[in-house]
Design an enzyme around this catalytic site. Structure first.
Site, PDB file in Angstrom:
ATOM      1  N   ILE A 147       5.732  12.070   9.603  1.00  0.00           N
ATOM      2  CA  ILE A 147       5.142  11.344  10.714  1.00  0.00           C
ATOM      3  C   ILE A 147       3.986  10.546  10.132  1.00  0.00           C
ATOM      4  O   ILE A 147       3.449  10.885   9.074  1.00  0.00           O
ATOM      5  CB  ILE A 147       4.693  12.257  11.883  1.00  0.00           C
ATOM      6  CG1 ILE A 147       3.669  13.295  11.433  1.00  0.00           C
ATOM      7  CG2 ILE A 147       5.892  12.941  12.526  1.00  0.00           C
ATOM      8  CD1 ILE A 147       3.125  14.150  12.580  1.00  0.00           C
ATOM      9  N   ASP A 148       3.630   9.476  10.777  1.00  0.00           N
ATOM     10  CA  ASP A 148       2.619   8.572  10.242  1.00  0.00           C
ATOM     11  C   ASP A 148       1.257   9.234  10.116  1.00  0.00           C
ATOM     12  O   ASP A 148       0.900  10.125  10.894  1.00  0.00           O
ATOM     13  CB  ASP A 148       2.507   7.323  11.119  1.00  0.00           C
ATOM     14  CG  ASP A 148       3.759   6.461  11.072  1.00  0.00           C
ATOM     15  OD1 ASP A 148       4.505   6.547  10.080  1.00  0.00           O
ATOM     16  OD2 ASP A 148       3.979   5.691  12.022  1.00  0.00           O
ATOM     17  N   LYS A 149       0.489   8.766   9.155  1.00  0.00           N
ATOM     18  CA  LYS A 149      -0.836   9.305   8.882  1.00  0.00           C
ATOM     19  C   LYS A 149      -1.769   9.243  10.096  1.00  0.00           C
ATOM     20  O   LYS A 149      -2.485  10.206  10.358  1.00  0.00           O
ATOM     21  CB  LYS A 149      -1.448   8.558   7.692  1.00  0.00           C
ATOM     22  CG  LYS A 149      -2.803   9.070   7.262  1.00  0.00           C
ATOM     23  CD  LYS A 149      -3.293   8.325   6.025  1.00  0.00           C
ATOM     24  CE  LYS A 149      -4.651   8.816   5.590  1.00  0.00           C
ATOM     25  NZ  LYS A 149      -5.080   8.154   4.334  1.00  0.00           N
TER      26      LYS A 149
END
Length: 133
Positions: free
Chosen positions: A57-59
């Protein structure tokens, strides 16, 4: 204090709540490295520790990440994701009242290597990304 919370653990998998601002992999202090360090402190099998995420999942976002503790578990989990046997749910927190309670979000995304992230492009140079509810 750990920057993540373990939600589930068995001999093969860990499910952790990743806070926003931490990368899953690929940089210093990424989630995979933090989980590996945690396991090194809490297991007797120090030389056999394996940790790899089955998805990312994105930072900038928080959420649940599934990490494999064994290579065969990683292969199986990645296959489940590829075969769409895993249902992912996204919940967004917004300020104010949205005009619509459901709909479809579409953007054309292009990879920006300089920024190391995907940015919104157009149909001529981007890949369609669609989220539906």
């Amino acid at each position: 204090m750990d920057a993540f919370t373990i939600l589930y653990e068995d001999a093969y998998l860990l499910a952790v709540n990743k806070p926003a601002g931490i990368a899953v992999e690929g940089e210093a202090n990424a989630l995979e490295e933090q989980v590996k360090a945690w396991l090194q402190q809490h297991t007797k099998y120090l030389d056999k520790i394996f940790v790899q995420s089955a998805h990312r999942i994105d930072k900038p976002v928080s959420g649940v990440v599934v990490l494999a503790k064994k290579r065969d578990a990683l292969k199986r989990m990645m296959q489940l994701f590829r075969d769409k046997q895993v249902t992912k749910k996204y919940i967004t927190v917004v300020e104010g009242q949205p005009a619509n309670t459901a709909g479809t979000l579409e953007h054309y995304l292009i990879k920006n290597n300089a920024l190391q992230k995907a940015v919104v492009g157009n149909p001529a140079n981007g890949n369609l990304a669609r989220s539906e509810e």
